[in-house]
Design a protein around this motif. Structure first.
Motif, PDB file in Angstrom:
ATOM      1  N   THR A 128       0.817  -1.214   0.000  1.00  0.00           N
ATOM      2  CA  THR A 128       0.000   0.000   0.000  1.00  0.00           C
ATOM      3  C   THR A 128       0.847   1.259   0.000  1.00  0.00           C
ATOM      4  OG1 THR A 128      -0.172  -0.057   2.421  1.00  0.00           O
ATOM      5  CG2 THR A 128      -1.939  -1.112   1.159  1.00  0.00           C
ATOM      6  N   ILE A 132      -7.489   1.745   4.763  1.00  0.00           N
ATOM      7  CA  ILE A 132      -6.490   0.730   5.090  1.00  0.00           C
ATOM      8  C   ILE A 132      -5.906   0.893   6.492  1.00  0.00           C
ATOM      9  CG2 ILE A 132      -5.850   0.491   2.663  1.00  0.00           C
ATOM     10  CD1 ILE A 132      -3.306   2.101   3.285  1.00  0.00           C
ATOM     11  N   THR A 186      -7.875  -5.061   2.641  1.00  0.00           N
ATOM     12  CA  THR A 186      -6.484  -4.626   2.789  1.00  0.00           C
ATOM     13  C   THR A 186      -5.555  -5.833   2.843  1.00  0.00           C
ATOM     14  OG1 THR A 186      -7.207  -2.666   4.019  1.00  0.00           O
ATOM     15  CG2 THR A 186      -4.888  -3.259   4.174  1.00  0.00           C
ATOM     16  N   TYR A 203      -3.993  -1.668  -5.388  1.00  0.00           N
ATOM     17  CA  TYR A 203      -4.436  -0.548  -4.557  1.00  0.00           C
ATOM     18  C   TYR A 203      -4.010   0.766  -5.189  1.00  0.00           C
ATOM     19  CZ  TYR A 203      -4.826   2.625  -0.549  1.00  0.00           C
ATOM     20  OH  TYR A 203      -5.141   3.688   0.279  1.00  0.00           O
ATOM     21  N   ALA A 224      -3.452   4.356  -4.284  1.00  0.00           N
ATOM     22  CA  ALA A 224      -3.274   5.152  -3.073  1.00  0.00           C
ATOM     23  C   ALA A 224      -3.867   6.548  -3.212  1.00  0.00           C
ATOM     24  CB  ALA A 224      -1.790   5.243  -2.716  1.00  0.00           C
TER      25      ALA A 224
END
Length: 444
Positions: A224, A325, A343, A353, A355
């Motif tokens: 992430t 997350i 997550t 993912y 961001a």
């Protein structure tokens, strides 16, 4: 050479014999952290089959002072860096493969004690002046050795989170393990004098308690937030293009099957193991291995835990789903919402993912097929039917069968109004989502 102390360079030598993509400039980054406080402890988590162990073995071969690794690195990118000769084969390296150790441990209750005992045994064999040193705590032994030799250690832990996966319900054992790691890496004068740098890798980021990391002295890079290490998560687009040219593979097909992971610094990241298998087999396909971790999540999805199943249906329809997350505790048991489970799926590699948008999505055809295979049970009848309808609609479109397309769209329209599909915004059983699923899955 030992199993834990100075394991040598044989493992990296074997890696170099096969199809190899040069990721050695990661070494230059680790070199830049040596003896820097704070910053010399690096944790880099990635999914299974994303090159974690390759990187750990590469670092062992580079730093291990018991061998000469010039022939392995002189033709690679790291040899062009200013730090190359400075640290090449200059350290005692302690290398711990946690998944191997945990799997072979007769009694998991004794993992932490046995691990320290085995490493200390090898240290005493190499440093006979400590043969009668009556100490069972690894950090104390390391401090005593460095006090005498004045030479620091590099510590590399591969699959650091194996204990959290193998003993996911044994919270006492997990706490004992975390306390061991804290004792080994806790910042302070003793640690500063003992450890030049540390590199830890695993699937999960470092365990959190609330909002606090269990190991605050580590700088973390994750799926992430890979930050400056994003290009080492998997293969970059340029690396894959080079492989395709060299081995006469179709790049567009490679991209369809294995691209899809994306970060702010690197827009196209490919699943390394899958790309390598496609090259070696000269055939594209689903090389995503079964995951026990994912199987354990199917119960949550089947029960539609906090809307999780709805989110999966949306993503199978080609959509992205917004998540938070921050609440994920980096384990396999502390799920409080669908966001925690989603997550985890990002860290397992089943989801990409974004961001910036804070959204998750199914990244490519290979992973989409893995999801499709997982929904074939009775509790997934509605999802399986959606996937079947998607394939039928797209096959009819390819054939130019207008009647079949019209029938399929009419069925989709009726599904939209059915109780099973529910809210249109959630279930997305419409023309757009079916088409998007086909494009993402490669059904053309």
């Amino acid at each position: 050479m030992g199993e834990y102390l100075n394991p040598g360079n044989d493992a990296f030598h074997s890696i170099r014999k096969g199809i190899y993509v040069d990721k050695t400039d990661l070494i230059d980054y680790i070199n830049s952290t040596i003896n820097i406080t704070p910053g010399r402890f690096t944790s880099f988590s990635r999914p299974r089959r994303f090159g974690k162990s390759f990187a750990a073995k590469m670092l062992c071969a580079y730093y291990d002072k018991s061998c000469d690794s010039h022939l392995l690195f002189d033709d690679l990118v790291i040899s062009q860096k200013d730090s190359y000769e400075t640290y090449l084969n200059k350290f005692d390296v302690i290398y711990i493969d946690m998944i191997r150790f945990v799997s072979n441990c007769a009694d998991k209750k004794n993992v932490v004690k046995d691990l320290q005992s085995r490493v200390i045994r090898e240290l005493k064999a190499v440093y006979p002046e400590f043969k009668d040193f009556d100490e069972t705590v690894l950090p104390y032994v390391l401090s005593a050795i460095v006090e005498r030799t004045k030479e620091k250690f590099i510590i590399i832990i591969d699959e650091w989170d194996a204990l959290f996966r193998e003993a996911k319900n044994d919270l006492d054992l997990q706490e004992e393990y975390v306390q061991f790691l804290r004792g080994l890496f806790k910042g302070g004068p003793a640690t500063d004098k003992t450890i030049a740098a540390a590199y830890m890798t695993g699937i999960l980021p470092i365990k959190k308690y609330g909002t606090q990391s269990a190991l605050t002295d580590f700088k973390e890079f994750t799926m992430t937030k890979p930050a400056k290490l994003a290009k080492y998560v998997g293969f970059t687009e340029q690396e894959v293009k080079t492989l395709c040219r060299k081995y006469h593979m179709d790049f567009e097909s490679m991209s369809l099957w294995y691209d899809g992971y994306s970060f702010s610094r690197v827009q196209h990241v490919y699943s390394p193991n899958s790309v390598m298998n496609a090259v070696m087999n000269e055939e594209f396909g689903n090389y995503w291995t079964d995951s026990e971790s994912y199987d354990s999540l199917k119960d949550y999805i089947s029960m539609n835990f906090d809307g999780l199943k709805d989110a999966v249906i949306a993503m199978l329809g080609g959509k992205s789903v917004r998540i938070r997350i921050g609440t994920f505790q980096n384990d396999f048991t502390s799920f409080k919402s669908k966001d925690d489970v989603l997550t985890l799926l990002v860290h397992l590699g089943y989801l990409g993912y974004d961001a910036v948008e804070r959204k998750v999505f199914i990244p490519n055809k290979e992973v989409s097929e893995a999801f499709a295979d997982s929904v074939s049970g009775d509790k997934w009848e509605d999802v399986a039917e959606l996937l079947q309808d998607s394939e039928e609609l797209l096959d009819a479109t390819i054939r130019g069968d207008c009647v079949a397309v019209a029938d399929a769209l009419e069925k989709v329209h009726s599904l939209n109004k059915s109780e099973r599909c529910g809210n249109e915004e959630t279930f997305l059983c419409d023309r757009e989502s079916l088409t998007a699923f086909g494009v993402r899955s490669g059904i053309r």
